[in-house]
Enzyme design. Structure first.
Site, PDB file in Angstrom:
ATOM      1  N   ARG A  27     -23.502 -10.354 -11.913  1.00 29.34           N
ATOM      2  CA  ARG A  27     -23.493  -9.318 -12.932  1.00 29.34           C
ATOM      3  C   ARG A  27     -22.372  -8.306 -12.726  1.00 29.34           C
ATOM      4  O   ARG A  27     -22.078  -7.505 -13.609  1.00 29.34           O
ATOM      5  CB  ARG A  27     -24.852  -8.597 -12.958  1.00 29.34           C
ATOM      6  CG  ARG A  27     -26.001  -9.492 -13.368  1.00 29.34           C
ATOM      7  CD  ARG A  27     -27.342  -8.842 -13.091  1.00 29.34           C
ATOM      8  NE  ARG A  27     -27.610  -7.715 -13.983  1.00 29.34           N
ATOM      9  CZ  ARG A  27     -28.297  -7.809 -15.112  1.00 29.34           C
ATOM     10  NH1 ARG A  27     -28.762  -8.977 -15.506  1.00 29.34           N
ATOM     11  NH2 ARG A  27     -28.533  -6.750 -15.837  1.00 29.34           N
ATOM     12  N   TRP A  75     -22.970  -0.792 -10.246  1.00 28.45           N
ATOM     13  CA  TRP A  75     -21.657  -0.758 -10.898  1.00 28.45           C
ATOM     14  C   TRP A  75     -21.431   0.692 -11.286  1.00 28.45           C
ATOM     15  O   TRP A  75     -22.158   1.256 -12.088  1.00 28.45           O
ATOM     16  CB  TRP A  75     -21.643  -1.675 -12.113  1.00 28.45           C
ATOM     17  CG  TRP A  75     -20.334  -1.788 -12.818  1.00 28.45           C
ATOM     18  CD1 TRP A  75     -19.225  -2.455 -12.389  1.00 28.45           C
ATOM     19  CD2 TRP A  75     -20.021  -1.254 -14.110  1.00 28.45           C
ATOM     20  NE1 TRP A  75     -18.228  -2.344 -13.342  1.00 28.45           N
ATOM     21  CE2 TRP A  75     -18.686  -1.618 -14.401  1.00 28.45           C
ATOM     22  CE3 TRP A  75     -20.723  -0.485 -15.046  1.00 28.45           C
ATOM     23  CZ2 TRP A  75     -18.048  -1.257 -15.584  1.00 28.45           C
ATOM     24  CZ3 TRP A  75     -20.092  -0.125 -16.226  1.00 28.45           C
ATOM     25  CH2 TRP A  75     -18.770  -0.510 -16.475  1.00 28.45           C
ATOM     26  N   ASN A 100     -30.997   1.271 -13.394  1.00 31.95           N
ATOM     27  CA  ASN A 100     -29.922   0.788 -14.269  1.00 31.95           C
ATOM     28  C   ASN A 100     -29.903   1.648 -15.511  1.00 31.95           C
ATOM     29  O   ASN A 100     -30.963   2.032 -16.013  1.00 31.95           O
ATOM     30  CB  ASN A 100     -30.156  -0.672 -14.689  1.00 31.95           C
ATOM     31  CG  ASN A 100     -29.823  -1.650 -13.591  1.00 31.95           C
ATOM     32  OD1 ASN A 100     -29.278  -1.280 -12.567  1.00 31.95           O
ATOM     33  ND2 ASN A 100     -30.172  -2.908 -13.802  1.00 31.95           N
ATOM     34  N   GLY A 101     -28.705   1.904 -16.063  1.00 28.94           N
ATOM     35  CA  GLY A 101     -28.598   2.671 -17.287  1.00 28.94           C
ATOM     36  C   GLY A 101     -27.897   4.001 -17.077  1.00 28.94           C
ATOM     37  O   GLY A 101     -27.317   4.261 -16.014  1.00 28.94           O
ATOM     38  N   GLU A 484      -9.268 -14.233 -27.495  1.00 25.46           N
ATOM     39  CA  GLU A 484     -10.154 -14.606 -26.396  1.00 25.46           C
ATOM     40  C   GLU A 484      -9.351 -15.084 -25.185  1.00 25.46           C
ATOM     41  O   GLU A 484      -9.685 -14.759 -24.040  1.00 25.46           O
ATOM     42  CB  GLU A 484     -11.129 -15.689 -26.869  1.00 25.46           C
ATOM     43  CG  GLU A 484     -12.012 -16.285 -25.780  1.00 25.46           C
ATOM     44  CD  GLU A 484     -12.957 -15.293 -25.127  1.00 25.46           C
ATOM     45  OE1 GLU A 484     -13.603 -15.689 -24.131  1.00 25.46           O
ATOM     46  OE2 GLU A 484     -13.060 -14.136 -25.577  1.00 25.46           O
ATOM     47  N   LYS A 488      -9.559 -13.364 -21.498  1.00 18.29           N
ATOM     48  CA  LYS A 488      -9.897 -14.091 -20.279  1.00 18.29           C
ATOM     49  C   LYS A 488      -8.838 -13.885 -19.206  1.00 18.29           C
ATOM     50  O   LYS A 488      -9.149 -13.692 -18.033  1.00 18.29           O
ATOM     51  CB  LYS A 488     -10.055 -15.590 -20.580  1.00 18.29           C
ATOM     52  CG  LYS A 488     -11.332 -15.940 -21.286  1.00 18.29           C
ATOM     53  CD  LYS A 488     -12.531 -15.755 -20.376  1.00 18.29           C
ATOM     54  CE  LYS A 488     -13.811 -15.630 -21.180  1.00 18.29           C
ATOM     55  NZ  LYS A 488     -13.993 -14.337 -21.808  1.00 18.29           N
TER      56      LYS A 488
END
Length: 611
Positions: A27, A75, A100-101, A484, A488
């Site tokens: 994640r 994060w 989280n949040g 895209e 990437k």
């Protein structure tokens, strides 16, 4: 954010927590930590960097055994990447919490708590929550009651898990706007932000709903709604397998997931092919009534999912003959929109928990937009539950932060929507539908053909690795694939890259072209091929290096400064899906050549549950 795991059990939970955090590494995160109750004390280990460093510290400090604990991969949002800002956060040595949040009113709560004598050791909004719960505990509330009081004063998004040394037989948690689930075991229970964190212990899960709180003991689970009333939530059996979470013969999860695309596309298309036509029932029981009088489509998404939506706009307008708009969800939700009762709102999210997309959906519904469809890869996640219609892609677990198979399966779902709308409106007749169904049937084979180009693309990557900038060009349905491809390359190699419609080159970006600016061109054998060839000449005349992905049946020849790789023969409207494969492989192998962390690119997270 980014990953939560918690456990209460009759065994040592430290290995469970560490294993769960390792499974959440995909994640994206920059620090990790665990806290456990041992005897009458809360003990904690935190480290910046990887979970392995935190694990080593936990072993060195003899953290376990413990039967109650929580863990987190962070994060950074509020406050830098430091050990003091890492989770879990502890209040007065008694209560530990992971979150989280983002809490929007954390500054006001911080000042209030300081006035009450609380001292802050971090820059995070999370520490505010720990002290707020402790404050209500100090007034005599139980851990669960203190959590329920505290969350009513928080504005923003959160998933919380809390332990307290004074209640060593209780783990409590809460959810608002961020994913959180409960795992059910025998004599043990778990909380996690993602089922992958606990799949080695159980597959039986409860997905918490907005505003839920939950109290877990070793033998019971009690869920309460936003009004603190006991409720029963459905138990689901997750189909995530341990094999899906293992690398197997691949070097990285991104490489594995790129190669899983033929199977993922085949699985996603299976229901369409079994139906023998593009029928409304593919999107749910209400679909025929909802889709029958659709006059326009509004697609809302973020990141890679947004590019899937851009591709779908071409399909929907061409096949269904109705207007289609595509907007970044975080922009849509903050402007005055003009809704229409016959407009279909389509939200696209791999996780089904993307906060900006969820809030955009809520905003659309508040404007009276009743026709809602979610395209998602995670059953029972928040966005599908909030939508009338759902199409679940069957990409399986996607571990790499940079989306690959989720993107191509989203395109399959959107293609099915475009043809279905065309069928309902009489724009696609039986013969055309049968031909499109046949194209879809053969798509996995074409994707496999594109995957077979990997050695050639890897050779290109060695030339690409020294560059610092790149342009990607495409036209029509392949312009979003250029976007895209650029995304990437940026995400995992850290090369600055931009995608442009090829016709726009002469309106500005051509000024950037020189020998140090490689230009990647997506050149399918379609009606715009000759136009693309003209754009290539514009680059060649300025000394630029061209890297062209050209269909096998298009007339391209290599020459000095023009490098060509032959992709499969043109596959019609589904060509963007096939051309997504080589740009994914180019990004992957360029990142490999540059030595970056492919599966965990810096500063990025897999599930973006904050603004």
């Amino acid at each position: 954010m980014c990953g939560i795991v918690g456990a209460i059990a009759n065994r040592d939970v430290v290995p469970v927590l560490v294993d769960g955090l390792k499974r959440l590494e995909y994640r994206g995160y920059d620090s990790a930590g665990v806290a456990v109750v041992v005897g009458d004390a809360v003990r904690r280990v935190r480290r910046t960097g990887r979970v392995a460093e935190m694990e080593a510290a936990a072993v060195a400090e003899g953290l376990g055994p413990a039967r109650l604990g929580i863990g987190h991969t962070r994060w950074a949002t509020h406050g830098g990447v430091t050990e003091a800002n890492a989770h879990p956060h502890i209040s007065h040595g008694e209560l530990a919490l992971v979150h989280n949040g983002i809490i929007e009113n954390h500054e006001q709560q911080r000042e209030r708590l300081r006035a009450l004598g609380y001292v802050f050791e971090s820059q995070t909004d999370t520490e505010v929550i720990a002290h707020l719960i402790h404050h209500y505990r100090a007034q005599g509330a139980s851990l669960l009651a203190a959590l329920q009081q505290a969350v009513k004063e928080l504005h923003g998004a959160y998933a919380l898990a809390v332990i307290d040394r004074r209640e060593p037989d209780m783990l409590v948690a809460a959810r608002m706007g961020c994913p959180l689930l409960v795992g059910l075991g025998e004599g043990e229970h778990f909380v996690a932000s993602d089922v992958s964190a606990i799949v080695s212990a159980t597959r039986r899960v409860i997905y918490l709903e907005e505003g839920d709180t939950v109290a877990l003991t070793r033998d019971s689970v009690q869920v309460f709604d936003a009004s603190d009333r006991p409720v029963t939530r459905d138990v689901h059996v997750s189909d995530v397998s341990l094999a899906a979470l293992e690398l197997g013969p691949y070097r990285h999860f991104m490489q594995k997931e790129i190669h899983e695309q033929p199977r993922a596309i085949s699985d996603t298309a299976e229901g369409i092919l079994d139906a023998g036509d593009f029928v409304p029932s593919l999107f749910g029981d209400e679909a025929e009534a909802v889709l029958a009088d659709v006059a326009s489509v509004q697609i809302l998404a973020c990141g890679t999912s947004y590019y899937a939506g851009l591709t779908a706009r071409y399909w929907i307008e061409a096949l269904a003959g109705i207007p289609c708009a595509v907007e970044i969800a975080s922009e849509y939700r903050y402007r005055k929109v003009v809704g229409h009762p016959q407009q279909l709102i389509v939200t696209i999210s791999q996780s089904g928990e993307t906060l900006d997309t969820m809030e955009a959906l809520k905003y659309a519904k508040a404007q009276g937009q009743d026709k809602t469809l979610s395209i998602c890869n995670v059953p029972e996640s928040a966005i599908p539950r909030a939508s009338r219609l759902v199409f679940y892609t069957r990409a399986g677990a996607e571990i790499g932060v940079a989306s690959t198979k989720a993107f191509t399966t989203q395109l399959v779902a959107l293609f099915a929507l475009a043809v279905t709308l065309g069928r309902l409106r009489g724009q696609v007749d039986d013969a055309h539908a049968a031909a499109l169904l046949d194209d879809l049937c053969h798509l996995p084979g074409s994707v496999q053909h594109a995957l077979n180009l990997e050695p050639q693309i890897a050779a290109w990557a060695s030339a690409f690795a020294p560059y610092q900038h790149a342009l990607f060009l495409g036209r029509g349905t392949h312009y979003p694939i250029a976007l895209e491809g650029a995304l990437k390359l940026k995400e995992i190699s850290y090369i600055h890259a931009e995608g442009y419609p090829a016709g726009e080159l002469k309106h500005g970006p051509l000024a950037l072209v020189d020998a140090q600016m490689p230009v990647v061109v997506i050149a399918p054998n379609d009606a715009l091929l000759e136009k693309v060839k003209s754009n290539i000449q514009e680059v060649r005349a300025r000394g630029g290096q061209m890297y062209v992905f050209a269909d096998a049946d298009s007339s391209f020849t290599e020459s000095e400064g023009v490098h060509v790789i032959r992709t499969p023969r043109h596959v019609g409207l589904l060509s963007p899906i096939v051309h997504a494969i080589p740009v994914q492989l180019l990004a992957y192998h360029t990142a490999l050549a540059r030595g970056t962390d492919v599966d965990k690119p810096r500063n990025l997270a897999k599930a973006v549950t904050v603004e």
